[in-house]
Design a protein around this motif. Structure first.
Motif, PDB file in Angstrom:
ATOM      1  N   GLU A   1       0.695   3.946  -3.043  1.00 49.52           N
ATOM      2  CA  GLU A   1       0.316   5.322  -2.731  1.00 49.52           C
ATOM      3  C   GLU A   1       1.386   6.301  -3.186  1.00 49.52           C
ATOM      4  O   GLU A   1       1.077   7.378  -3.717  1.00 49.52           O
ATOM      5  CB  GLU A   1       0.080   5.457  -1.232  1.00 49.52           C
ATOM      6  CG  GLU A   1      -0.427   6.833  -0.818  1.00 49.52           C
ATOM      7  CD  GLU A   1      -0.818   6.882   0.638  1.00 49.52           C
ATOM      8  OE1 GLU A   1      -1.200   7.970   1.103  1.00 49.52           O
ATOM      9  OE2 GLU A   1      -0.747   5.831   1.320  1.00 49.52           O
TER      10      GLU A   1
ATOM     11  N   ARG B   1       0.812  -1.206   0.000  1.00 49.13           N
ATOM     12  CA  ARG B   1       0.000   0.000   0.000  1.00 49.13           C
ATOM     13  C   ARG B   1       0.860   1.276   0.000  1.00 49.13           C
ATOM     14  O   ARG B   1       0.586   2.196  -0.791  1.00 49.13           O
ATOM     15  CB  ARG B   1      -0.957   0.008   1.188  1.00 49.13           C
ATOM     16  CG  ARG B   1      -1.819   1.265   1.277  1.00 49.13           C
ATOM     17  CD  ARG B   1      -2.745   1.206   2.469  1.00 49.13           C
ATOM     18  NE  ARG B   1      -3.773   0.199   2.280  1.00 49.13           N
ATOM     19  CZ  ARG B   1      -4.906   0.420   1.651  1.00 49.13           C
ATOM     20  NH1 ARG B   1      -5.142   1.614   1.134  1.00 49.13           N
ATOM     21  NH2 ARG B   1      -5.802  -0.534   1.526  1.00 49.13           N
TER      22      ARG B   1
ATOM     23  N   TYR C   1      -7.323   7.716  -7.187  1.00 48.97           N
ATOM     24  CA  TYR C   1      -6.806   6.896  -6.090  1.00 48.97           C
ATOM     25  C   TYR C   1      -7.334   7.386  -4.753  1.00 48.97           C
ATOM     26  O   TYR C   1      -7.747   6.575  -3.908  1.00 48.97           O
ATOM     27  CB  TYR C   1      -5.273   6.932  -6.094  1.00 48.97           C
ATOM     28  CG  TYR C   1      -4.655   6.167  -4.940  1.00 48.97           C
ATOM     29  CD1 TYR C   1      -4.392   4.808  -5.058  1.00 48.97           C
ATOM     30  CD2 TYR C   1      -4.340   6.805  -3.736  1.00 48.97           C
ATOM     31  CE1 TYR C   1      -3.837   4.103  -3.998  1.00 48.97           C
ATOM     32  CE2 TYR C   1      -3.788   6.112  -2.684  1.00 48.97           C
ATOM     33  CZ  TYR C   1      -3.539   4.758  -2.813  1.00 48.97           C
ATOM     34  OH  TYR C   1      -2.999   4.069  -1.753  1.00 48.97           O
ATOM     35  N   ARG C   2      -7.336   8.698  -4.524  1.00 54.62           N
ATOM     36  CA  ARG C   2      -7.805   9.235  -3.247  1.00 54.62           C
ATOM     37  C   ARG C   2      -9.277   8.934  -3.033  1.00 54.62           C
ATOM     38  O   ARG C   2      -9.710   8.576  -1.931  1.00 54.62           O
ATOM     39  CB  ARG C   2      -7.561  10.747  -3.193  1.00 54.62           C
ATOM     40  CG  ARG C   2      -6.095  11.131  -3.143  1.00 54.62           C
ATOM     41  CD  ARG C   2      -5.419  10.539  -1.937  1.00 54.62           C
ATOM     42  NE  ARG C   2      -3.970  10.726  -1.986  1.00 54.62           N
ATOM     43  CZ  ARG C   2      -3.145  10.172  -1.115  1.00 54.62           C
ATOM     44  NH1 ARG C   2      -3.614   9.406  -0.165  1.00 54.62           N
ATOM     45  NH2 ARG C   2      -1.846  10.362  -1.215  1.00 54.62           N
TER      46      ARG C   2
ATOM     47  N   ASP D   1      -9.628   5.132  -2.461  1.00 56.41           N
ATOM     48  CA  ASP D   1      -9.029   4.740  -1.192  1.00 56.41           C
ATOM     49  C   ASP D   1      -9.950   5.089  -0.023  1.00 56.41           C
ATOM     50  O   ASP D   1     -10.104   4.300   0.914  1.00 56.41           O
ATOM     51  CB  ASP D   1      -7.678   5.439  -1.023  1.00 56.41           C
ATOM     52  CG  ASP D   1      -6.951   5.001   0.246  1.00 56.41           C
ATOM     53  OD1 ASP D   1      -6.680   3.790   0.397  1.00 56.41           O
ATOM     54  OD2 ASP D   1      -6.657   5.869   1.089  1.00 56.41           O
TER      55      ASP D   1
END
Length: 287
Positions: free
Chosen positions: A110, A106, A173-174, A177
């Protein structure tokens, strides 16, 4: 001791609640002025009849027939849809794999997702332009050279899709997530697999419905990025809606502002409709 402390706690908490209730309308009013005043000024600029006085809707009526508008709009919408699909196909499986199988990776994933924010877009497009120049020159006649040449098709430049996927990855992604962290994905997967569901069924019918809001958020962030991106398309000499707006701004400023305002309002309305539909589905599922 408890009876003595309770009134003190209530007295200390009451001013904070009053302060929050007073600050919230002020913040909302400032935000409304910040966003709505420029929008209202832009709308007035597009409907003001400077020749005869009063208001007119001729610039909005002239949008569909404007030279090059239909092609630029179709190209931008095609790029936006394909970029959204590409971003979701890249980020959703990667994040599910990291969450369910490879949690140690992860931090690496990230960090990689943040690279497009660190690298300046102008440096990225300079590298892309140099790479595209290899297609008809050093790599001519090779499969890679043919791909580089075909990716520069003016009608639908696939190279822009690849670049936009890279640029949109941090935002998608944010959003994803946050959605994955809000659900217990491992428990849902274990339960579905224990009942005999296959992996495609688990992803399509168990995980994605719970990530609907996160997926929609990622899609809209990507959509907004593609429809508003100008620098890369301009440097690579492709005509999208933003580059078309800049091109006609010199000849018809009111028309270009009218198109910008209409596209902004359309995006807001579409976002509002999808948000309301998502809330209704969520409330219906909860009930």
């Amino acid at each position: 001791m408890t009876a003595v402390l309770e009134p003190t706690v209530v007295r200390a908490a009451a001013p904070k609640r009053r302060r929050r209730s007073v600050d919230r309308p002020i913040i909302l009013a400032i935000a409304a002025v910040y966003f709505l005043v420029p929008l209202a000024a832009a709308i007035w600029f597009t409907i003001e009849d400077k020749r005869n006085g009063g208001v007119t809707g001729e610039y909005y009526a002239a949008i569909p027939a404007a030279d090059g508008f239909a092609a630029a709009l179709r190209r931008s919408l095609s790029l936006a849809v394909l970029t959204v699909l590409g971003v979701l196909l890249v980020t959703v499986p990667a994040m599910l794999a990291v969450t369910l199988r490879l949690p140690r990776l992860r931090p690496v994933v990230e960090g990689l997702s943040l690279l497009p924010l660190v690298i300046p877009p102008i440096a990225l497009v300079a590298g892309v332009r140099d790479m595209l120049a290899l297609g008809p020159n050093e790599l001519a006649g090779t499969p890679l050279g043919d791909f580089l040449v075909s990716s520069q098709d003016p009608e639908l430049p696939y190279i822009l899709i690849i670049v936009y996927i890279v640029l949109a990855t941090p935002f998608a992604y944010r959003s994803l997530d946050a959605g994955i962290r809000s659900i217990d994905a491992k428990t849902l997967v274990d339960a579905a697999r224990g009942l005999g569901a296959s992996w495609p069924t688990v992803v399509w019918r168990v995980l994605l419905p719970n990530l609907r809001s996160a997926v929609l958020g990622a899609a809209f962030l990507t959509l907004g990025l593609v429809l508003g991106e100008y620098t890369i398309a301009s440097i690579l000499l492709f005509e999208t809606l933003p580059t078309w707006l800049v091109k006609i701004s010199g000849s018809s400023g009111q028309l270009s502002v009218a198109v910008s305002t209409a596209s902004l309002l359309f995006t807001w309305i579409l976002l509002l409709v999808v948000s309301l539909a998502d809330r209704r589905k969520s409330s219906g599922g909860t009930a």
